[in-house]
Design a protein around this motif. Sequence first.
Motif, PDB file in Angstrom:
ATOM      1  N   ILE A 232      10.338 -11.739  22.548  1.00 53.17           N
ATOM      2  CA  ILE A 232      11.253 -12.695  23.848  1.00 53.17           C
ATOM      3  C   ILE A 232      11.843 -11.260  23.487  1.00 53.17           C
ATOM      4  O   ILE A 232      12.483 -11.574  24.823  1.00 53.17           O
TER       5      ILE A 232
ATOM      6  N   ARG B 129      10.997  -8.818  25.183  1.00 51.76           N
ATOM      7  CA  ARG B 129      10.766  -8.883  26.565  1.00 51.76           C
ATOM      8  C   ARG B 129      11.559  -9.326  27.913  1.00 51.76           C
ATOM      9  O   ARG B 129      10.711 -10.290  28.846  1.00 51.76           O
ATOM     10  N   GLU B 130      12.939 -10.014  27.202  1.00 54.42           N
ATOM     11  CA  GLU B 130      13.347 -10.315  27.839  1.00 54.42           C
ATOM     12  C   GLU B 130      13.271 -10.765  29.260  1.00 54.42           C
ATOM     13  O   GLU B 130      13.508 -10.865  30.718  1.00 54.42           O
TER      14      GLU B 130
ATOM     15  N   ARG C 153       9.676 -22.786  32.908  1.00 61.62           N
ATOM     16  CA  ARG C 153       9.825 -23.339  31.800  1.00 61.62           C
ATOM     17  C   ARG C 153       9.338 -23.253  30.839  1.00 61.62           C
ATOM     18  O   ARG C 153       8.891 -22.403  30.094  1.00 61.62           O
TER      19      ARG C 153
ATOM     20  N   GLU D 251      11.715  -8.938  31.094  1.00 59.25           N
ATOM     21  CA  GLU D 251      10.264  -9.703  32.135  1.00 59.25           C
ATOM     22  C   GLU D 251      10.284 -11.213  32.259  1.00 59.25           C
ATOM     23  O   GLU D 251      10.307 -11.935  33.408  1.00 59.25           O
ATOM     24  N   LEU D 252      10.704 -12.077  31.072  1.00 61.74           N
ATOM     25  CA  LEU D 252      11.461 -13.481  31.599  1.00 61.74           C
ATOM     26  C   LEU D 252      12.544 -13.527  32.995  1.00 61.74           C
ATOM     27  O   LEU D 252      11.979 -14.707  33.082  1.00 61.74           O
TER      28      LEU D 252
ATOM     29  N   VAL E 277       6.832 -19.452  31.625  1.00 57.59           N
ATOM     30  CA  VAL E 277       7.629 -19.183  30.789  1.00 57.59           C
ATOM     31  C   VAL E 277       7.287 -19.009  28.894  1.00 57.59           C
ATOM     32  O   VAL E 277       7.044 -17.666  28.239  1.00 57.59           O
ATOM     33  N   ARG E 278       7.025 -20.541  28.684  1.00 55.81           N
ATOM     34  CA  ARG E 278       7.604 -20.511  27.533  1.00 55.81           C
ATOM     35  C   ARG E 278       5.943 -20.886  26.816  1.00 55.81           C
ATOM     36  O   ARG E 278       5.894 -20.297  25.532  1.00 55.81           O
TER      37      ARG E 278
END
Lengths: 299, 241
Positions: free
Chosen positions: A200, A203-204, A217, A206-207, A220-221
Amino acid sequence: MSRVFVILFTLFRSGIVGLRSAAGTALISAVTIGIALFLVGAFALTIVNMEGVQARFSQKLSVTAYLETDVDDEAALEIAERVATVEGVEQVTVVGRDEALERFRGMSGGAALLEGIEENPLPASLEITLVNLNRTPQGLGILATALDGLPGIDEVADGREWIDGYARVTSLVRVSGVAIGTILSLATLLIVANTIRLGIYARENELEILALVGASRTFVRTPFLIEGTLQGVVGGIWAALILWLAYLLLMPQLEYGLMFLLGNAVPRFFNGGEIFFLVAAGAALGFLGSLASLLGWRR
Amino acid sequence: MAAGKVSFFERRDESPVRMYHVSKSYIPGQRAIDDVSMELAKGEFVFLTGQSGAGKTTLLELLFADERPDDGQILVLGRNIARLRGTGIPSLRRRVGVVFQDFKLLPRRSVEDNVRIALDVVGTPRREARSRVFNVLRQVGLQHRRQHEPLALSGGEQQRVAIARALVTEPEILLADEPTGNLDPDLSLEIIELMLSAATRGTTVLVATHDISLVEKYRRRTIRLDGGRLAEDTPAAGGIG
Ligand SMILES: Nc1ncnc2c1ncn2[C@@H]1O[C@H](COP(=O)(O)OP(=O)(O)OP(=O)(O)O)[C@@H](O)[C@H]1O
Ligand SMILES: [Mg+2]
Protein backbone atom coordinates in the motif's frame (compact mmCIF):
# COMPACT_ATOMS: atom_id res chain seq x y z
CA MET A 1 -23.67 -6.41 -15.86
CA SER A 2 -20.79 -6.63 -18.31
CA ARG A 3 -19.31 -3.55 -16.61
CA VAL A 4 -19.13 -5.50 -13.39
CA PHE A 5 -17.11 -8.19 -15.15
CA VAL A 6 -14.83 -5.63 -16.70
CA ILE A 7 -14.25 -4.11 -13.28
CA LEU A 8 -13.63 -7.52 -11.71
CA PHE A 9 -11.18 -8.33 -14.46
CA THR A 10 -9.39 -5.01 -13.99
CA LEU A 11 -9.20 -5.56 -10.24
CA PHE A 12 -7.86 -9.07 -10.62
CA ARG A 13 -5.27 -7.87 -13.10
CA SER A 14 -4.17 -5.09 -10.83
CA GLY A 15 -3.90 -7.58 -7.95
CA ILE A 16 -1.53 -9.63 -10.09
CA VAL A 17 0.37 -6.54 -11.18
CA GLY A 18 0.73 -5.73 -7.48
CA LEU A 19 2.10 -9.20 -6.78
CA ARG A 20 4.60 -8.91 -9.60
CA SER A 21 5.73 -5.42 -8.67
CA ALA A 22 6.59 -6.60 -5.18
CA ALA A 23 7.48 -10.18 -6.05
CA GLY A 24 10.14 -10.42 -3.33
CA THR A 25 7.99 -9.52 -0.36
CA ALA A 26 5.02 -11.38 -1.81
CA LEU A 27 7.16 -14.51 -2.07
CA ILE A 28 8.33 -14.15 1.52
CA SER A 29 4.77 -13.87 2.70
CA ALA A 30 3.65 -16.85 0.59
CA VAL A 31 6.54 -18.91 1.99
CA THR A 32 5.61 -17.87 5.52
CA ILE A 33 2.06 -19.01 4.99
CA GLY A 34 3.46 -22.18 3.44
CA ILE A 35 5.67 -22.96 6.44
CA ALA A 36 2.86 -22.35 8.91
CA LEU A 37 0.48 -24.55 6.95
CA PHE A 38 3.17 -27.21 6.53
CA LEU A 39 3.60 -27.51 10.28
CA VAL A 40 -0.12 -27.42 10.96
CA GLY A 41 -0.64 -29.91 8.14
CA ALA A 42 1.96 -32.28 9.59
CA PHE A 43 0.11 -32.24 12.89
CA ALA A 44 -3.21 -32.74 11.15
CA LEU A 45 -1.84 -35.66 9.20
CA THR A 46 -0.57 -37.31 12.37
CA ILE A 47 -3.91 -36.78 14.05
CA VAL A 48 -6.05 -38.15 11.22
CA ASN A 49 -3.88 -41.25 11.13
CA MET A 50 -4.01 -41.74 14.88
CA GLU A 51 -7.77 -41.28 14.88
CA GLY A 52 -8.00 -43.82 12.09
CA VAL A 53 -6.11 -46.35 14.19
CA GLN A 54 -8.31 -45.67 17.17
CA ALA A 55 -11.45 -46.13 15.12
CA ARG A 56 -10.25 -49.32 13.49
CA PHE A 57 -9.10 -50.73 16.78
CA SER A 58 -12.44 -50.03 18.40
CA GLN A 59 -14.23 -51.68 15.49
CA LYS A 60 -12.29 -54.91 15.95
CA LEU A 61 -12.41 -54.70 19.71
CA SER A 62 -13.21 -57.94 21.50
CA VAL A 63 -12.73 -58.85 25.13
CA THR A 64 -11.29 -62.14 26.27
CA ALA A 65 -12.22 -63.45 29.69
CA TYR A 66 -10.01 -66.35 30.84
CA LEU A 67 -11.73 -68.86 33.07
CA GLU A 68 -10.12 -70.70 35.92
CA THR A 69 -8.48 -73.95 34.84
CA ASP A 70 -10.86 -76.11 36.90
CA VAL A 71 -13.87 -74.84 34.95
CA ASP A 72 -14.88 -77.48 32.45
CA ASP A 73 -16.50 -76.82 29.09
CA GLU A 74 -20.00 -77.38 30.36
CA ALA A 75 -19.57 -74.91 33.23
CA ALA A 76 -17.96 -72.50 30.76
CA LEU A 77 -21.12 -72.62 28.66
CA GLU A 78 -23.17 -71.70 31.70
CA ILE A 79 -20.97 -68.72 32.50
CA ALA A 80 -21.20 -67.65 28.86
CA GLU A 81 -24.97 -67.59 29.06
CA ARG A 82 -24.85 -65.29 32.05
CA VAL A 83 -22.31 -63.00 30.37
CA ALA A 84 -24.59 -62.76 27.33
CA THR A 85 -27.20 -61.00 29.45
CA VAL A 86 -24.80 -58.17 30.46
CA GLU A 87 -25.69 -54.74 29.03
CA GLY A 88 -24.05 -54.02 25.68
CA VAL A 89 -22.84 -57.55 24.98
CA GLU A 90 -23.42 -58.57 21.39
CA GLN A 91 -22.04 -62.05 21.28
CA VAL A 92 -20.18 -64.51 23.50
CA THR A 93 -18.14 -67.36 22.05
CA VAL A 94 -16.73 -70.10 24.24
CA VAL A 95 -13.24 -71.29 23.45
CA GLY A 96 -12.95 -74.64 25.16
CA ARG A 97 -9.72 -75.94 26.67
CA ASP A 98 -9.06 -78.33 23.79
CA GLU A 99 -9.61 -75.67 21.23
CA ALA A 100 -7.32 -73.33 23.10
CA LEU A 101 -4.65 -75.99 22.95
CA GLU A 102 -5.18 -76.42 19.21
CA ARG A 103 -4.87 -72.68 18.64
CA PHE A 104 -1.72 -72.56 20.73
CA ARG A 105 -0.15 -75.37 18.71
CA GLY A 106 -1.00 -73.46 15.55
CA MET A 107 0.98 -70.43 16.67
CA SER A 108 4.64 -70.32 15.65
CA GLY A 109 6.80 -71.90 18.32
CA GLY A 110 3.74 -73.02 20.22
CA ALA A 111 4.23 -76.72 19.51
CA ALA A 112 7.82 -76.61 20.76
CA LEU A 113 6.74 -75.05 24.04
CA LEU A 114 4.15 -77.71 24.62
CA GLU A 115 6.62 -80.56 24.16
CA GLY A 116 6.93 -82.73 27.21
CA ILE A 117 3.84 -81.34 28.86
CA GLU A 118 1.23 -84.04 29.38
CA GLU A 119 -1.73 -82.21 30.74
CA ASN A 120 -3.45 -79.31 28.92
CA PRO A 121 -2.26 -76.20 30.84
CA LEU A 122 -4.60 -73.80 29.07
CA PRO A 123 -7.87 -72.51 30.53
CA ALA A 124 -11.12 -72.13 28.62
CA SER A 125 -12.01 -68.59 27.73
CA LEU A 126 -14.92 -66.44 26.56
CA GLU A 127 -14.57 -64.13 23.56
CA ILE A 128 -16.98 -61.29 24.08
CA THR A 129 -17.91 -58.69 21.46
CA LEU A 130 -19.82 -55.57 22.35
CA VAL A 131 -22.50 -53.75 20.36
CA ASN A 132 -21.10 -50.79 18.42
CA LEU A 133 -22.27 -48.19 20.90
CA ASN A 134 -20.47 -49.86 23.76
CA ARG A 135 -17.10 -50.15 22.08
CA THR A 136 -15.79 -47.37 24.28
CA PRO A 137 -13.85 -47.20 27.53
CA GLN A 138 -17.18 -46.65 29.32
CA GLY A 139 -18.77 -49.69 27.64
CA LEU A 140 -15.77 -51.75 28.62
CA GLY A 141 -16.09 -50.50 32.17
CA ILE A 142 -19.68 -51.78 32.44
CA LEU A 143 -18.58 -55.17 31.16
CA ALA A 144 -15.62 -55.35 33.53
CA THR A 145 -17.81 -54.64 36.58
CA ALA A 146 -20.27 -57.33 35.53
CA LEU A 147 -17.53 -59.89 34.98
CA ASP A 148 -16.00 -59.11 38.38
CA GLY A 149 -19.08 -60.42 40.11
CA LEU A 150 -19.11 -63.76 38.24
CA PRO A 151 -17.53 -66.90 39.72
CA GLY A 152 -15.07 -68.89 37.64
CA ILE A 153 -13.53 -65.95 35.85
CA ASP A 154 -9.81 -65.64 36.34
CA GLU A 155 -8.59 -62.73 34.27
CA VAL A 156 -10.02 -60.28 31.77
CA ALA A 157 -8.00 -58.90 28.85
CA ASP A 158 -9.98 -55.98 27.43
CA GLY A 159 -7.35 -53.53 26.07
CA ARG A 160 -9.02 -50.73 28.01
CA GLU A 161 -5.80 -49.27 29.31
CA TRP A 162 -4.36 -49.28 25.86
CA ILE A 163 -7.36 -47.48 24.40
CA ASP A 164 -7.34 -44.93 27.20
CA GLY A 165 -3.64 -44.26 26.78
CA TYR A 166 -3.90 -44.00 23.05
CA ALA A 167 -6.80 -41.58 23.27
CA ARG A 168 -4.77 -39.48 25.69
CA VAL A 169 -1.79 -39.35 23.34
CA THR A 170 -4.07 -38.45 20.42
CA SER A 171 -5.65 -35.61 22.29
CA LEU A 172 -2.25 -34.38 23.46
CA VAL A 173 -1.10 -34.27 19.84
CA ARG A 174 -4.32 -32.53 18.89
CA VAL A 175 -4.07 -29.91 21.61
CA SER A 176 -0.45 -29.10 20.76
CA GLY A 177 -1.42 -28.98 17.09
CA VAL A 178 -4.20 -26.52 17.75
CA ALA A 179 -1.98 -24.41 20.02
CA ILE A 180 0.90 -24.29 17.57
CA GLY A 181 -1.53 -23.73 14.71
CA THR A 182 -3.11 -20.75 16.45
CA ILE A 183 0.21 -19.14 17.27
CA LEU A 184 1.54 -19.70 13.77
CA SER A 185 -1.65 -18.37 12.19
CA LEU A 186 -1.50 -15.18 14.21
CA ALA A 187 2.17 -14.70 13.35
CA THR A 188 1.36 -15.38 9.71
CA LEU A 189 -1.47 -12.87 9.73
CA LEU A 190 0.91 -10.22 11.02
CA ILE A 191 3.44 -10.98 8.31
CA VAL A 192 0.85 -10.94 5.53
CA ALA A 193 -0.65 -7.73 6.89
CA ASN A 194 2.80 -6.16 6.88
CA THR A 195 3.54 -7.28 3.35
CA ILE A 196 0.28 -5.81 2.13
CA ARG A 197 0.95 -2.66 4.10
CA LEU A 198 4.28 -2.28 2.33
CA GLY A 199 2.46 -2.71 -0.96
CA ILE A 200 0.00 0.00 0.00
CA TYR A 201 2.79 2.40 0.88
CA ALA A 202 4.62 1.62 -2.33
CA ARG A 203 1.49 2.38 -4.32
CA GLU A 204 0.06 5.22 -2.28
CA ASN A 205 0.64 7.58 -5.19
CA GLU A 206 -1.33 5.32 -7.50
CA LEU A 207 -4.11 4.90 -4.97
CA GLU A 208 -4.43 8.64 -4.56
CA ILE A 209 -4.72 9.07 -8.32
CA LEU A 210 -7.31 6.30 -8.52
CA ALA A 211 -9.36 8.06 -5.89
CA LEU A 212 -9.08 11.38 -7.75
CA VAL A 213 -10.44 9.89 -10.98
CA GLY A 214 -13.39 8.46 -9.11
CA ALA A 215 -12.41 4.96 -8.00
CA SER A 216 -14.61 3.71 -5.17
CA ARG A 217 -13.14 2.40 -1.92
CA THR A 218 -13.89 -1.11 -3.05
CA PHE A 219 -12.12 -0.56 -6.34
CA VAL A 220 -9.03 0.73 -4.56
CA ARG A 221 -8.99 -2.00 -1.91
CA THR A 222 -10.02 -5.15 -3.68
CA PRO A 223 -6.70 -5.65 -5.52
CA PHE A 224 -4.95 -5.89 -2.16
CA LEU A 225 -7.41 -8.48 -0.93
CA ILE A 226 -6.88 -10.44 -4.14
CA GLU A 227 -3.14 -10.08 -3.69
CA GLY A 228 -3.24 -11.40 -0.14
CA THR A 229 -5.56 -14.24 -1.03
CA LEU A 230 -3.33 -15.31 -3.92
CA GLN A 231 -0.31 -15.29 -1.61
CA GLY A 232 -2.26 -17.57 0.69
CA VAL A 233 -3.29 -19.93 -2.08
CA VAL A 234 0.31 -20.17 -3.26
CA GLY A 235 1.38 -20.82 0.34
CA GLY A 236 -1.25 -23.53 0.74
CA ILE A 237 -0.29 -25.33 -2.47
CA TRP A 238 3.32 -25.08 -1.40
CA ALA A 239 2.56 -26.63 1.98
CA ALA A 240 0.57 -29.47 0.42
CA LEU A 241 3.37 -30.24 -2.03
CA ILE A 242 6.09 -30.26 0.61
CA LEU A 243 3.95 -32.39 2.91
CA TRP A 244 3.38 -34.85 0.12
CA LEU A 245 7.08 -34.98 -0.71
CA ALA A 246 7.87 -35.46 2.96
CA TYR A 247 5.27 -38.21 3.12
CA LEU A 248 6.82 -40.01 0.16
CA LEU A 249 10.43 -39.60 1.24
CA LEU A 250 10.20 -40.02 4.99
CA MET A 251 7.59 -42.73 5.23
CA PRO A 252 9.93 -45.68 4.58
CA GLN A 253 12.43 -44.35 7.14
CA LEU A 254 9.80 -43.68 9.77
CA GLU A 255 7.93 -46.93 9.38
CA TYR A 256 9.28 -48.44 12.60
CA GLY A 257 8.92 -45.31 14.61
CA LEU A 258 5.39 -44.89 13.39
CA MET A 259 4.48 -48.45 14.27
CA PHE A 260 4.60 -47.34 17.86
CA LEU A 261 1.93 -44.74 17.14
CA LEU A 262 -0.04 -46.40 14.41
CA GLY A 263 0.37 -50.12 14.91
CA ASN A 264 0.38 -52.00 11.65
CA ALA A 265 -1.75 -49.44 9.85
CA VAL A 266 -0.18 -47.91 6.74
CA PRO A 267 -0.22 -44.15 7.24
CA ARG A 268 -2.35 -42.36 4.67
CA PHE A 269 -1.94 -38.95 3.08
CA PHE A 270 -4.61 -36.26 2.92
CA ASN A 271 -7.48 -36.87 0.53
CA GLY A 272 -8.62 -34.34 -2.05
CA GLY A 273 -11.05 -32.59 0.25
CA GLU A 274 -8.44 -32.23 2.98
CA ILE A 275 -5.89 -30.79 0.54
CA PHE A 276 -8.51 -28.34 -0.66
CA PHE A 277 -9.12 -27.38 2.96
CA LEU A 278 -5.40 -26.76 3.48
CA VAL A 279 -5.24 -24.48 0.43
CA ALA A 280 -8.47 -22.76 1.49
CA ALA A 281 -6.95 -22.16 4.93
CA GLY A 282 -4.02 -20.47 3.18
CA ALA A 283 -6.41 -18.33 1.15
CA ALA A 284 -8.27 -17.38 4.34
CA LEU A 285 -5.01 -16.41 6.07
CA GLY A 286 -3.99 -14.27 3.12
CA PHE A 287 -7.40 -12.66 2.85
CA LEU A 288 -7.65 -11.88 6.56
CA GLY A 289 -4.08 -10.59 6.65
CA SER A 290 -4.72 -8.11 3.89
CA LEU A 291 -8.09 -7.19 5.35
CA ALA A 292 -6.39 -6.41 8.66
CA SER A 293 -3.90 -4.20 6.93
CA LEU A 294 -6.63 -2.37 4.96
CA LEU A 295 -8.69 -1.79 8.09
CA GLY A 296 -5.72 -0.04 9.63
CA TRP A 297 -5.32 2.20 6.60
CA ARG A 298 -7.24 5.43 6.26
CA ARG A 299 -7.90 7.35 3.13
CA MET B 1 -41.71 12.58 -18.19
CA ALA B 2 -45.11 14.25 -18.04
CA ALA B 3 -45.22 17.84 -19.23
CA GLY B 4 -45.28 20.36 -16.44
CA LYS B 5 -43.90 17.91 -13.91
CA VAL B 6 -40.21 18.64 -13.84
CA SER B 7 -38.23 17.20 -10.98
CA PHE B 8 -35.72 19.30 -9.14
CA PHE B 9 -32.75 17.21 -10.22
CA GLU B 10 -33.56 17.13 -13.87
CA ARG B 11 -34.28 20.79 -14.40
CA ARG B 12 -32.68 21.73 -17.67
CA ASP B 13 -31.59 25.18 -16.63
CA GLU B 14 -29.90 24.12 -13.44
CA SER B 15 -26.29 25.27 -13.34
CA PRO B 16 -23.89 22.37 -12.95
CA VAL B 17 -21.62 24.44 -10.66
CA ARG B 18 -22.93 26.77 -7.97
CA MET B 19 -21.08 28.32 -5.05
CA TYR B 20 -22.64 30.50 -2.40
CA HIS B 21 -20.49 32.47 0.05
CA VAL B 22 -17.83 29.79 0.14
CA SER B 23 -14.78 30.20 2.38
CA LYS B 24 -11.85 27.93 3.01
CA SER B 25 -8.77 28.35 5.22
CA TYR B 26 -5.85 25.98 5.54
CA ILE B 27 -4.37 28.03 8.35
CA PRO B 28 -6.80 29.64 10.81
CA GLY B 29 -7.32 33.28 9.97
CA GLN B 30 -5.84 32.99 6.48
CA ARG B 31 -8.53 32.44 3.90
CA ALA B 32 -7.40 30.75 0.70
CA ILE B 33 -10.96 31.24 -0.56
CA ASP B 34 -12.91 34.11 0.92
CA ASP B 35 -16.68 34.43 0.49
CA VAL B 36 -16.84 33.42 -3.15
CA SER B 37 -20.20 33.07 -4.95
CA MET B 38 -20.60 32.11 -8.58
CA GLU B 39 -22.47 29.92 -11.04
CA LEU B 40 -21.34 28.22 -14.21
CA ALA B 41 -23.87 27.31 -16.89
CA LYS B 42 -23.97 24.04 -18.75
CA GLY B 43 -21.58 24.13 -21.72
CA GLU B 44 -19.98 27.36 -20.53
CA PHE B 45 -16.24 27.91 -21.00
CA VAL B 46 -14.70 30.02 -18.23
CA PHE B 47 -11.19 31.19 -17.41
CA LEU B 48 -10.12 31.45 -13.78
CA THR B 49 -7.26 33.88 -13.30
CA GLY B 50 -5.36 35.50 -10.48
CA GLN B 51 -1.84 35.76 -9.17
CA SER B 52 0.04 32.86 -7.73
CA GLY B 53 -1.51 32.07 -4.37
CA ALA B 54 -4.80 33.74 -5.24
CA GLY B 55 -6.69 30.50 -4.59
CA LYS B 56 -7.30 29.07 -8.08
CA THR B 57 -6.19 25.52 -7.25
CA THR B 58 -8.07 25.61 -3.97
CA LEU B 59 -11.28 26.63 -5.72
CA LEU B 60 -10.96 23.75 -8.19
CA GLU B 61 -10.21 21.32 -5.34
CA LEU B 62 -13.37 22.41 -3.59
CA LEU B 63 -15.35 21.62 -6.73
CA PHE B 64 -14.25 17.98 -6.95
CA ALA B 65 -14.42 17.41 -3.21
CA ASP B 66 -10.69 17.11 -2.59
CA GLU B 67 -11.05 19.88 -0.03
CA ARG B 68 -14.05 20.75 2.11
CA PRO B 69 -15.36 24.30 2.52
CA ASP B 70 -15.42 25.86 5.99
CA ASP B 71 -18.42 27.99 5.11
CA GLY B 72 -21.00 28.35 2.39
CA GLN B 73 -22.68 25.95 -0.02
CA ILE B 74 -21.23 24.21 -3.05
CA LEU B 75 -23.55 22.40 -5.45
CA VAL B 76 -21.94 20.38 -8.20
CA LEU B 77 -24.22 18.51 -10.61
CA GLY B 78 -27.03 19.01 -8.11
CA ARG B 79 -25.15 17.55 -5.14
CA ASN B 80 -24.14 19.36 -2.02
CA ILE B 81 -20.40 18.78 -1.74
CA ALA B 82 -20.35 19.29 2.01
CA ARG B 83 -22.84 16.47 2.49
CA LEU B 84 -21.23 13.83 0.29
CA ARG B 85 -20.56 10.57 2.12
CA GLY B 86 -19.29 7.14 1.25
CA THR B 87 -19.73 6.46 -2.46
CA GLY B 88 -20.93 10.00 -3.10
CA ILE B 89 -17.46 11.41 -3.71
CA PRO B 90 -16.24 8.75 -6.18
CA SER B 91 -19.46 8.82 -8.14
CA LEU B 92 -19.28 12.61 -8.43
CA ARG B 93 -15.64 12.46 -9.53
CA ARG B 94 -16.49 10.09 -12.34
CA ARG B 95 -18.57 12.86 -13.85
CA VAL B 96 -15.90 15.55 -13.40
CA GLY B 97 -12.66 15.49 -15.43
CA VAL B 98 -9.68 17.15 -13.75
CA VAL B 99 -6.34 18.24 -15.22
CA PHE B 100 -4.01 18.66 -12.26
CA GLN B 101 -1.38 21.33 -12.07
CA ASP B 102 1.16 18.61 -11.27
CA PHE B 103 -0.40 16.12 -13.75
CA LYS B 104 -0.63 13.21 -11.29
CA LEU B 105 0.39 10.52 -13.76
CA LEU B 106 1.43 7.00 -12.79
CA PRO B 107 5.16 6.82 -13.45
CA ARG B 108 5.43 3.08 -14.14
CA ARG B 109 2.46 2.77 -16.47
CA SER B 110 2.28 3.51 -20.15
CA VAL B 111 0.62 6.63 -21.47
CA GLU B 112 -2.23 4.44 -22.68
CA ASP B 113 -2.75 2.88 -19.23
CA ASN B 114 -2.61 6.30 -17.61
CA VAL B 115 -5.45 7.54 -19.77
CA ARG B 116 -7.44 4.34 -19.50
CA ILE B 117 -7.42 4.38 -15.72
CA ALA B 118 -10.32 6.87 -15.83
CA LEU B 119 -12.33 4.37 -17.88
CA ASP B 120 -11.23 1.39 -15.76
CA VAL B 121 -12.86 2.73 -12.64
CA VAL B 122 -16.26 2.81 -14.34
CA GLY B 123 -15.76 -0.56 -16.03
CA THR B 124 -15.81 0.54 -19.66
CA PRO B 125 -15.54 -2.59 -21.84
CA ARG B 126 -11.99 -3.15 -23.10
CA ARG B 127 -12.70 -2.65 -26.75
CA GLU B 128 -14.57 0.57 -26.26
CA ALA B 129 -11.91 1.77 -23.83
CA ARG B 130 -9.17 1.02 -26.33
CA SER B 131 -10.74 3.02 -29.12
CA ARG B 132 -11.66 5.91 -26.85
CA VAL B 133 -8.11 6.09 -25.51
CA PHE B 134 -6.73 5.97 -29.03
CA ASN B 135 -9.01 8.77 -30.20
CA VAL B 136 -8.32 11.10 -27.30
CA LEU B 137 -4.55 10.52 -27.60
CA ARG B 138 -4.80 11.44 -31.27
CA GLN B 139 -6.65 14.61 -30.35
CA VAL B 140 -3.82 15.68 -28.05
CA GLY B 141 -1.24 14.56 -30.62
CA LEU B 142 0.28 11.71 -28.61
CA GLN B 143 -0.92 8.60 -30.41
CA HIS B 144 2.67 7.69 -31.34
CA ARG B 145 3.76 7.87 -27.68
CA ARG B 146 1.08 5.67 -26.19
CA GLN B 147 3.42 2.86 -25.13
CA HIS B 148 5.90 5.11 -23.34
CA GLU B 149 6.08 5.76 -19.64
CA PRO B 150 5.41 9.36 -18.52
CA LEU B 151 9.00 9.94 -17.42
CA ALA B 152 10.15 9.39 -20.99
CA LEU B 153 7.98 12.32 -22.09
CA SER B 154 8.62 16.06 -22.05
CA GLY B 155 6.72 18.26 -19.61
CA GLY B 156 4.34 19.40 -22.33
CA GLU B 157 3.69 15.83 -23.41
CA GLN B 158 2.96 14.77 -19.85
CA GLN B 159 0.55 17.65 -19.56
CA ARG B 160 -1.26 16.46 -22.67
CA VAL B 161 -1.55 12.96 -21.19
CA ALA B 162 -3.20 14.53 -18.15
CA ILE B 163 -5.60 16.41 -20.44
CA ALA B 164 -6.38 13.24 -22.38
CA ARG B 165 -7.20 11.40 -19.14
CA ALA B 166 -9.57 14.18 -18.09
CA LEU B 167 -11.32 14.23 -21.47
CA VAL B 168 -11.55 10.50 -22.19
CA THR B 169 -14.64 9.99 -20.07
CA GLU B 170 -16.46 12.89 -21.76
CA PRO B 171 -17.16 14.45 -18.35
CA GLU B 172 -20.00 16.81 -17.63
CA ILE B 173 -17.55 19.22 -16.00
CA LEU B 174 -13.91 19.74 -16.90
CA LEU B 175 -11.64 21.44 -14.36
CA ALA B 176 -8.19 22.28 -15.72
CA ASP B 177 -5.42 23.73 -13.54
CA GLU B 178 -2.84 25.52 -15.69
CA PRO B 179 -3.32 23.04 -18.55
CA THR B 180 -1.09 25.09 -20.86
CA GLY B 181 1.58 25.87 -18.29
CA ASN B 182 4.21 23.75 -20.00
CA LEU B 183 3.10 24.15 -23.61
CA ASP B 184 4.46 26.43 -26.31
CA PRO B 185 2.00 28.96 -27.74
CA ASP B 186 0.89 26.86 -30.75
CA LEU B 187 0.21 23.81 -28.65
CA SER B 188 -1.55 25.93 -26.04
CA LEU B 189 -4.00 27.12 -28.64
CA GLU B 190 -4.64 23.57 -29.80
CA ILE B 191 -5.36 22.42 -26.28
CA ILE B 192 -7.70 25.34 -25.63
CA GLU B 193 -9.51 24.56 -28.89
CA LEU B 194 -9.92 20.99 -27.69
CA MET B 195 -11.52 22.16 -24.48
CA LEU B 196 -13.68 24.66 -26.35
CA SER B 197 -15.04 21.88 -28.51
CA ALA B 198 -15.79 19.86 -25.38
CA ALA B 199 -17.76 22.89 -24.18
CA THR B 200 -19.76 23.02 -27.42
CA ARG B 201 -20.66 19.37 -26.79
CA GLY B 202 -22.12 20.44 -23.43
CA THR B 203 -19.22 20.09 -21.01
CA THR B 204 -18.86 22.92 -18.52
CA VAL B 205 -15.19 23.96 -18.60
CA LEU B 206 -13.28 25.91 -15.96
CA VAL B 207 -9.65 26.66 -16.83
CA ALA B 208 -7.29 28.15 -14.26
CA THR B 209 -4.47 30.02 -15.95
CA HIS B 210 -1.81 32.71 -15.54
CA ASP B 211 -1.59 33.18 -19.25
CA ILE B 212 -3.15 36.60 -19.91
CA SER B 213 -2.51 36.32 -23.65
CA LEU B 214 -4.84 33.31 -23.84
CA VAL B 215 -7.51 35.11 -21.87
CA GLU B 216 -7.25 38.13 -24.10
CA LYS B 217 -7.25 36.11 -27.29
CA TYR B 218 -10.42 34.15 -26.55
CA ARG B 219 -12.39 36.77 -24.57
CA ARG B 220 -14.47 34.18 -22.77
CA ARG B 221 -16.02 34.74 -19.41
CA THR B 222 -13.18 35.33 -16.94
CA ILE B 223 -13.31 35.11 -13.18
CA ARG B 224 -10.40 36.74 -11.41
CA LEU B 225 -9.46 35.86 -7.85
CA ASP B 226 -7.38 38.10 -5.64
CA GLY B 227 -6.27 36.95 -2.23
CA GLY B 228 -9.06 34.38 -2.19
CA ARG B 229 -11.79 36.89 -3.04
CA LEU B 230 -13.68 37.08 -6.30
CA ALA B 231 -12.25 40.32 -7.69
CA GLU B 232 -13.80 40.42 -11.13
CA ASP B 233 -16.25 38.41 -13.23
CA THR B 234 -16.00 39.54 -16.85
CA PRO B 235 -18.63 38.11 -19.18
CA ALA B 236 -17.69 36.73 -22.57
CA ALA B 237 -17.29 39.32 -25.32
CA GLY B 238 -19.97 39.04 -27.98
CA GLY B 239 -22.27 37.15 -25.68
CA ILE B 240 -21.09 33.62 -26.57
CA GLY B 241 -21.23 31.14 -23.67
N1 LIG C 1 -2.37 22.30 1.61
C1 LIG C 1 -2.20 23.61 1.96
N2 LIG C 1 -1.82 23.90 3.23
C2 LIG C 1 -1.64 25.19 3.59
N3 LIG C 1 -1.81 26.21 2.78
C3 LIG C 1 -2.18 25.99 1.50
C4 LIG C 1 -2.39 24.66 1.04
N4 LIG C 1 -2.74 24.71 -0.27
C5 LIG C 1 -2.75 26.02 -0.58
N5 LIG C 1 -2.42 26.76 0.47
C6 LIG C 1 -2.37 28.24 0.50
O1 LIG C 1 -3.60 28.72 0.02
C7 LIG C 1 -3.42 29.83 -0.83
C8 LIG C 1 -4.03 29.55 -2.22
O2 LIG C 1 -3.28 28.54 -2.83
P1 LIG C 1 -3.62 27.95 -4.25
O3 LIG C 1 -2.75 26.79 -4.50
O4 LIG C 1 -5.08 27.74 -4.32
O5 LIG C 1 -3.22 29.19 -5.19
P2 LIG C 1 -3.15 29.24 -6.79
O6 LIG C 1 -3.95 30.39 -7.18
O7 LIG C 1 -3.48 27.91 -7.35
O8 LIG C 1 -1.61 29.53 -7.01
P3 LIG C 1 -0.69 29.09 -8.25
O9 LIG C 1 -1.05 30.01 -9.36
O10 LIG C 1 0.70 29.35 -7.75
O11 LIG C 1 -0.95 27.67 -8.54
C9 LIG C 1 -1.94 30.09 -0.88
O12 LIG C 1 -1.65 31.09 0.05
C10 LIG C 1 -1.34 28.77 -0.44
O13 LIG C 1 -0.12 28.98 0.20
MG1 LIG D 1 -2.50 26.48 -8.38
